[in-house]
Design a protein around this motif. Structure first.
Motif, mmCIF file in Angstrom:
data_model
loop_
_atom_site.group_PDB
_atom_site.id
_atom_site.type_symbol
_atom_site.label_atom_id
_atom_site.label_comp_id
_atom_site.label_asym_id
_atom_site.label_seq_id
_atom_site.Cartn_x
_atom_site.Cartn_y
_atom_site.Cartn_z
ATOM 1 N N PHE A 658 -31.551 2.733 -58.842
ATOM 2 C CA PHE A 658 -31.420 1.471 -58.198
ATOM 3 C C PHE A 658 -30.916 0.868 -58.942
ATOM 4 N N LYS A 684 -26.978 -3.021 -54.063
ATOM 5 C CA LYS A 684 -28.688 -2.866 -53.353
ATOM 6 C C LYS A 684 -28.498 -4.114 -53.258
ATOM 7 N N GLU A 688 -29.302 -6.426 -49.650
ATOM 8 C CA GLU A 688 -31.213 -6.771 -48.715
ATOM 9 C C GLU A 688 -30.187 -8.535 -48.901
ATOM 10 N N TRP A 695 -30.400 3.572 -49.189
ATOM 11 C CA TRP A 695 -31.739 4.749 -49.701
ATOM 12 C C TRP A 695 -30.791 5.799 -50.224
ATOM 13 N N PHE A 708 -26.697 2.682 -46.517
ATOM 14 C CA PHE A 708 -27.378 1.381 -46.300
ATOM 15 C C PHE A 708 -26.572 0.750 -44.667
#
Length: 721
Positions: A658, A684, A688, A695, A708
């Motif tokens: 990532f 990613k 977030e 992951w 995710f």
């Protein structure tokens, strides 16, 4: 009745009265504290111990043995109770986690032996014994079970002493170590006193050590709990011993010299002998003075040895700070070392704040909640420090006229910082800070040597602290510029990547049209398709150049959250990616559950995450492979999975996959430019930003699964597909 007999009978009563008095003090300080309430119960039990001893000792002779036995049985009950409550108190004071069943077991044990004592199973009888001065008293005769009972009493007592010793060893602040030492000394004395009472039953008379040791224990423990500043117990003991030895040495030397001359010259008259002895003693005093100074130096170094170590560390620190650029490291080390070396309650460092109009606390040792404490640059205190080189004391604030105009905020800051000394820090004649030292732990005064050392340390560290402060400010400015650069790069990266996926779809569509139409290269349709391909390739190169320039960093992107039907969003995204999968003869499936919550997400950003993951799977899955997109609903999250049948991700790449610009070497089409290496990094970042996680799981040679999660949130409502 002799004085000894009076003390023998009355001291237990004094102990009871003293314990009741101490109980009132403890309850007044904080009666809601469980620790204090257990301590009060221990004091009450110890007081009852004293009153039962008083009752036994005042029982009439020689016909009061039965009455004395009743009082003695009560005394036996109280002994174990004191130590069980003492152990409970030390658990609360030290916050040590004992086995859950241990404390109840001790209380049950106390109750069982109380019943045994009151039924005559511990003490069989009391007998008259002759004490010092011929006074007749009572002594208990224990059964075998009684000796076992007395031995069991040492278990909670010694465990409590261990708890206090653990606090003493594990605590760093000097005042807390001293507090634990007070309690440890008192508890040790009490155990020795209880042992002496037990030996009294065996006709080994140590009275009144038992009662006096209990009084000392209660006094020391109460003072340690209720008094903030305590005398340094070790220093008091060391200084007393050493100065007693020094005094004995001096008296001994003078006595030997005086006696030698007095008896050697016996033939002389008395005045002549006296005069010669005095003269000899004077000569010895002059000759002994240098030796006494050296002995005094050794003595001071011994009973202040911890402080001497800190003083040496402080001097060494002031010499080494010139090479340190970490302001926090300098500040915290300086305040900690000053506090320990000066044996002070606290120490704090004032430095100019972000706004030049105030000085704020940069670091503090021994103080709490100092973040908001500040002094105005125009404060009379700081003005005085700018105009003077000397150290400002707390007494100066009461004496010097200009300080009578201190504002309420300045007075409050002085109180909160517990200021006793304020040492100016100056660099090139400019005030760059102030070192604040609180009162001494033992309520003493700072010596001239302490003042000189603090002034020296302040002079040596002032320049280093100012340089570190300026370095820190410059580093903050550089970090802000770097952050702006990262934001610019992130924006460029996002825009560039938004163009890349539509271009991929257009390119795949034109390639499929070429295959289906089988158009001649010279035909108008063929030329049009080739023109589209060239335009797409050109745009791809421009995007790639932008991606090469940009850097994936944190960015303050604002999400446009709205209730979103994920099933609908995912179906549209899969339709967009189907041409790319068909071009490689891959199977692209969407597996959705019957119900998916409608959650608040940024629809466009969420689509970007799925596009990037499926595009990555398409790129690294061989022709004829399979890609499955599935959704699972957990209690607080919706988890989306993209599973492919590619070559998988090597173990060494999983923690880096990532990262921006990181590319693995698996899959087809791995030539330069096959992947920019930022698609997963953007996915990613966006996940977030939504408050989720992403992951990967992979088995090399079998495929990869990217997952995710997106939080459902309290406002989301369940809805069907």
């Amino acid at each position: 009745m002799s004085i000894y007999a009076s003390a023998y009978e009355l001291l237990p009563l004094v102990s009871f009265i003293f314990n009741i008095f101490i109980i009132s003090l403890v309850l007044r300080s904080d009666w809601k504290s469980l620790r204090n309430r257990v301590f009060v119960l221990m004091l009450l039990t110890m007081g009852l111990w004293g009153i039962t001893i008083f009752g036994m000792r005042t029982s009439p002779h020689p016909y009061g043995a039965d009455l004395a036995l009743i009082w003695e049985e009560g005394t036996i009950v109280m002994i174990l109770g004191v130590w069980v409550l003492f152990y409970h108190f030390t658990l609360l004071y030290s916050n040590i986690r004992a086995p859950k069943t241990l404390m109840p077991c001790f209380y049950v044990l106390w109750a069982v032996f109380a019943v045994l004592s009151l039924t005559g199973q511990i003490v069989t009888q009391v007998e008259e014994v002759t004490l010092v001065g011929g006074y007749v008293g009572w002594a208990a005769r224990f059964t075998t079970l009684g000796y076992t009972y007395m031995a069991l009493g040492y278990i909670p007592a010694l465990l409590g002493v261990y708890n206090l010793y653990w606090v003493y060893r594990a605590t760093n602040p000097p005042e807390e170590k001293n507090r634990a030492l007070y309690m440890l000394a008192g508890a040790s004395l009490s155990i020795l006193g209880a042992t002496s009472d037990f030996l009294f039953s065996a006709e080994l008379f140590f009275y009144p050590f038992g009662i006096m040791s209990n009084l000392y224990f209660v006094a020391l423990t109460t003072v340690a709990m209720l008094k903030y500043q305590l005398l340094e117990l070790r220093v008091v003991l060391r200084s007393g011993i050493i100065y007693s030895m020094l005094g004995s040495l001096i008296v001994g030397v003078y006595g030997v010299v005086f006696g030698f001359f007095y008896f050697t010259f016996q033939s002389q008259s008395d005045p002549a002998r006296l005069l010669s002895s005095v003269a000899a003693a004077s000569v010895v005093a002059i000759a002994l003075q240098p030796l006494l100074n050296q002995i005094q130096h050794w003595a001071d170094g011994w009973f202040h040895r911890e402080r001497y170590d800190h003083l040496q560390a402080l001097e060494q620190f002031s010499l080494e700070t010139k090479d340190i650029t970490d302001l926090n490291s300098i500040s915290e080390s300086l305040t900690g070392l000053v506090r320990r070396a000066m044996m002070a309650n606290s120490a704090a460092l004032l430095l100019p704040g972000p706004q030049s109009s105030e000085f704020r606390v940069s670091s503090a040792s021994g103080l709490k909640d100092t973040e908001d404490i500040s002094l105005r640059s125009s404060s009379p205190i700081l003005t005085w420090l700018r105009d003077n080189e000397s150290i400002l004391t707390r007494k100066d604030l009461d004496v010097i006229a200009r300080f009578r105009a201190l504002s309420v905020a300045d007075q409050q800051a002085v109180e909160e910082l517990d200021m006793e000394l304020l040492i100016p820090l100056k660099s090139k004649g400019q005030l760059t800070g102030g070192l604040i030292v609180g009162p001494k732990l033992a309520d003493g005064n700072y010596s001239r040597g302490d003042i000189n050392l603090l002034r020296t340390v302040a002079n040596q560290t002032a320049t280093a602290i100012e340089n570190a402060r300026l370095y820190t400010e410059e580093a903050v400015r550089v970090a802000e510029l770097e952050e702006l650069e990262k934001l610019k790069q992130t924006l460029l990266l996002t825009v560039s990547h938004e163009l890349k996926t539509p271009l991929t779809a257009i390119k795949a569509g034109t390639e499929m049209l070429e295959l289906q139409e089988n158009a001649s290269p010279s035909s108008a349709k063929g030329r049009l398709l080739r023109s589209i391909n060239r335009g797409v390739e050109r745009l791809e190169r421009l995007v790639d150049e932008s991606l090469d320039y940009a850097r994936m960093q944190d960015a303050n992107l604002e999400l446009e959250l709205e209730p979103t039907n994920l099933a609908e969003l995912y179906e549209e995204t899969i339709i967009l990616l189907t041409p790319a999968a068909r071009a490689k003869r891959q199977t692209l499936e969407l597996d959705l559950p019957e119900y998916i919550p409608s959650i608040e997400v940024d629809r466009r950003r969420c689509e970007r995450v799925l596009l990037n993951l499926v595009s990555n799977a398409n790129r690294y899955t061989q022709p004829g492979g399979k890609i499955v997109v599935s959704v699972e609903v957990e209690s607080d999250y919706v988890i989306t999975s993209v599973v492919d049948s590619g070559q998988g991700v090597p173990d060494a790449d999983r923690d880096k996959i990532f990262n921006v610009y990181y590319r693995t070497s698996n899959g087809d089409g791995r030539g330069a430019g096959a992947s920019s290496g930022i698609g997963l990094a953007i996915a990613k970042y966006l996940v977030e930003l939504h408050g989720g996680k992403i992951w990967v799981n992979s088995v090399l040679g079998e495929g990869s699964s990217f997952h995710f999660s997106l939080p459902i949130g309290a406002r989301n409502e369940n809805s069907g597909n």
